[in-house]
Enzyme design. Structure first.
Site, PDB file in Angstrom:
ATOM      1  N   HIS A   1       1.788   4.357  -2.933  1.00 47.86           N
ATOM      2  CA  HIS A   1       1.886   5.814  -2.744  1.00 47.86           C
ATOM      3  C   HIS A   1       3.260   6.315  -3.199  1.00 47.86           C
ATOM      4  CE1 HIS A   1      -1.814   6.847  -0.685  1.00 47.86           C
ATOM      5  NE2 HIS A   1      -1.623   5.998   0.317  1.00 47.86           N
TER       6      HIS A   1
ATOM      7  N   GLU B   1      -4.520   7.741  -3.327  1.00 43.44           N
ATOM      8  CA  GLU B   1      -4.966   6.511  -2.660  1.00 43.44           C
ATOM      9  C   GLU B   1      -5.143   5.379  -3.673  1.00 43.44           C
ATOM     10  OE1 GLU B   1      -5.092   6.004   0.454  1.00 43.44           O
ATOM     11  OE2 GLU B   1      -6.290   4.180   0.665  1.00 43.44           O
TER      12      GLU B   1
ATOM     13  N   HIS C   1       0.842  -1.204   0.000  1.00 44.61           N
ATOM     14  CA  HIS C   1       0.000   0.000   0.000  1.00 44.61           C
ATOM     15  C   HIS C   1       0.879   1.256   0.000  1.00 44.61           C
ATOM     16  CE1 HIS C   1      -3.731   2.258   1.141  1.00 44.61           C
ATOM     17  NE2 HIS C   1      -2.833   3.088   1.652  1.00 44.61           N
ATOM     18  N   GLU C   2       1.795   1.334   0.965  1.00 45.51           N
ATOM     19  CA  GLU C   2       2.662   2.514   1.046  1.00 45.51           C
ATOM     20  C   GLU C   2       3.581   2.584  -0.176  1.00 45.51           C
ATOM     21  OE1 GLU C   2       1.902   4.731   3.117  1.00 45.51           O
ATOM     22  OE2 GLU C   2       0.520   3.454   4.259  1.00 45.51           O
TER      23      GLU C   2
END
Lengths: 492, 492
Positions: free
Chosen positions: B264, B290, B260-261
């Site tokens: 980003h 996001e 997820h990070e």
């Protein structure tokens, strides 16, 4: 609002910007990924310029005049004096020139890093020449009476001059030289029973943490990290960070480095809360700051009593080293050998390194010495002062970053730090004649307590000479240092 | 200088200040010692105020008007539009009010931290009420047509409105609800053959590092650290940092968190160099940002192909987990269970959490809901949307920091991120119909390449709707997401 409160509100912005700069520097040397460097240089340059513009602004001049006229308390007067000095000294410096100076230095530091790595002075020389030119212009803006070097010294050691250094240095050099001769005749080789390692770096880190906590460093207001070049930096009195390096083959380097940085950090952590954001939450000078580091590293850390305290810690963290016992280890920590690298030098030879740098940088700033002659002058000077000569510029003229960073006038602070440390420590000993027993047991409170009461709590409110007078009853003199060296290192 | 160059020189200062703020935030959550917090809040407040003053200054208005009149290239026009939007939106907000808002939120965040720890909503409530009041005033300053919530949404998702969200949300909720029912009827318990740990945290960190490098994260322009709440932050395009957390009993949480990070971070690292310091070196919106995170976490990270790629890595780093094989692990990563904590929610139930928060915060901002009623409304809403009810406010209304930080209007970005991700990933699959084979082999270049070309390289030059139109040929629709969920989680 009172005039001093208006002044405080104004200078607070300068210091908040400087706190952000400190964080940016710390991060650059500990955490920042390699490709973050260009943007970081821009951010630091911007923040420094914003702080500088506020410092020299006429608005501050007016606030200072009002606060001066209406000063009621000693605290008011100390505040006004501190900022007046900063403001008056710098306001002739044009911000564009200042930003250009910062940029020139940041670039020169990057080139220095490569030049040092490759031992390539020719690569560095033109950048250093730019820095020297810019710093000489800075000295002209700042103004001086006798030597442009005086203008630069003032930044690091208020009140210090070339003339005064020329009084202080020769006796120190003479004592060192005579002690080096004495040790050269003795056997100054390392003790062969000492296991030279390698020693686990993580164990060394744990040892450093434990020693730092023991001398009084507060980890809830700080942290300990690794860096290539150890340093201590304060973002605020509640956030004073230490970095250190560890060498698998030399435990002494990391341990004494931790004590050195710990000494710096105890000073910053010991600044009184009522000075927060006033500007007085700072050191009296770079030399006084250095004295706190040197006192813990040398007067305490190279004493036999310290190594007695350390023995059980070493048995836990570095048992192979511990096996020779505290006497052998303390003797090793106090071994005298002329060497090439200042930061690794023993107490006796350390100031000889400073004497050489002072000689060279004075020549550069006064326009008598050319940058391109430095490697040759370095070799000659090392021979003359220390009797050892580097095989490469990497181990010679390129070893320190200070000149790349434009920090001319800084090196004498190291020598002054040694002198201040000896004079202060003599006063500590007089106040606490039985402290060595406690130190052997790991109780450092009499040393820290004295420093807190006489040095730390004064912050930047006094000039170095005032502080020394108040703390020791005398102005700075080389004698306590000469006496200290002779007692610890002289023929007995 | 050209008018656009004058504009660039001016906005550069704003961004350099913001870069310093980003560093200050990152450090606060990863490195800062506990007692550094008060000074840090002051420093952040100061830097943010300085940046804000420059953003709303009439000087910027003049520079924008000149640059607008003389714009020659698309780049000029994009630059002017970006800053005009920022400047126009905010210039009615008084700097004193803005600084007060920041301070109120920083204080509320500290209280929230304690309140959450002790599950004590009563402690937090008055602070939250202050924040809500301040944010409602902010909405009035920013201006709106239909709902004050529209003014806040605009900050996170330009062009988004309450009216549009009321079209987008119901079909998403309906699909999720029907899929939850389907999974409730199936056996959605964890596979009993799975070894639940504990698993070494250091091994999990190593695995995350390796996976991040594999998807294309550049460690020379970033770093990976631990933090309580994972986040990604960019100081500059060359310095994009990830933080993550690891759970000894749940390897999936740390691994999917890293993806997820990483999603980003790939966005921030992929911004084109020519956008550096222009302001366009930013995301199109929080929802688009996001989407990049969710796409890597969900579309890629919960696919069976990803777990095939992962198998040899797991054998190396977490052999006990690896022993059940990729099919079981992929099924576990895609298990559907209504749960209490949003950040740990599966893909199907995630948007139901958002629907509840949207409902509640809309009520707060439109003045229909009182802060003190939130715990009760939370319980009812969880029952209605998810059929599970927290036993404490800690696991309920206190679980997220956003409201304390004044980030009303942010939660919908999470839902929009899911929708954008599905629509974008459908386009990736259309462009690269055979990519799953490569992904099974650890080759993620078709996914990253498509995102770089269609999303990252546009930075903040396009509004979200323009970007989606250009990248997928359609404006945002819930259908690709509904289709994606049904295909992966529906009855087959």
């Amino acid at each position: 609002m009172r005039a001093s409160e208006l002044l405080l509100a104004y200078v607070r912005e300068i210091q908040e910007l400087q706190s952000a700069v400190s964080l940016a520097y710390w991060d650059q040397r500990t955490c920042m990924p390699p490709r973050g460097d260009t943007a970081r240089a821009a951010v630091i340059g911007r923040l420094e310029r914003l702080a500088f513009e506020r410092l020299i602004s006429p608005e501050l001049g007016v606030l200072l005049a009002n606060a001066d006229a209406r000063a009621e308390t000693d605290a008011d007067r100390a505040l006004v004096r501190y900022w007046q000095r900063e403001h008056e000294r710098k306001r002739a410096v044009p911000p564009d020139f200042y930003q250009q100076l910062v940029t020139t230095c940041v670039q020169a530091e990057s080139v220095w890093e490569r030049a040092r790595h490759d031992s390539d002075f020719a690569l560095f020389a033109p950048h250093l020449a730019n820095v020297v030119d810019a710093v000489r212009r800075l000295a002209d803006y700042l103004g001086y009476q006798d030597s442009p070097y005086d203008a630069l010294l003032e930044e690091y050691e208020p009140g210090m001059t070339v003339a005064r250094l020329r009084e202080l240095l020769p006796p120190v050099v003479a004592t060192s030289t005579s002690l080096v001769r004495h040790h050269g005749q003795r056997e100054s080789q390392a003790n062969p029973s000492l296991d030279r390692g390698p020693y686990d770096l993580e164990a060394q880190r744990r040892l450093s943490r434990e020693v730092l906590a023991a001398i009084g460093y507060d980890f809830s207001s700080g942290r300990l990290d690794d860096s290539t070049h150890p340093f201590t930096i304060a973002m605020s009195p509640g956030d004073v960070r230490i970095t250190n390096r560890y060498n698998a083959d030399d435990v002494f380097s990391g341990l004494l480095g931790a004590l050195h940085e710990g000494g710096h950090a105890l000073y910053d952590q010991g600044l009184p809360e009522e000075f927060n954001w006033t500007g007085l939450d700072s050191a009296a000078s770079f030399g006084i700051h250095e004295s706190q580091a040197r006192l813990w590293e040398n007067q305490v850390g190279r004493s036999p009593h310290f190594w007695h305290y350390l023995q059980p810690l070493l048995e836990r963290h570095l048992p192979r080293l511990a096996s020779v016992g505290p006497e052998v280890l303390a003797a090793e920590a106090a071994r005298v050998t002329p060497s090439l690298i200042r930061t690794e030098a023993d107490e006796v030879t350390y100031n000889l390194h400073i004497a050489l740098r002072f000689e060279l940088e004075l020549g550069l700033i006064e326009g008598r010495t050319r940058v391109t002659d430095l490697p040759q002058l370095w070799q000659e000077g090392m021979q003359r002062y220390l009797g050892v000569v580097p095989r490469s510029d990497r181990e010679g003229v390129l070893q320190d970053v200070h000149w790349a960073g434009g920090m001319f006038g800084y090196f004498p602070s190291y020598m002054l730090g040694n002198l201040y440390a000896a004079q202060l420590f003599a006063a500590v000993q007089q106040a606490h004649p039985h402290m060595w027993g406690a130190i052997s047991q790991g109780d450092f409170s009499s040393v820290l307590g004295w420093l807190r009461a006489h040095i730390h709590r004064r912050g930047g409110a006094l000039l170095p000479e005032e502080l020394m007078g108040e703390a020791t009853g005398h102005s700075l003199s080389p004698e306590p240092f000469q006496r200290y060296l002779s007692e610890r290192y002289g023929p007995n």
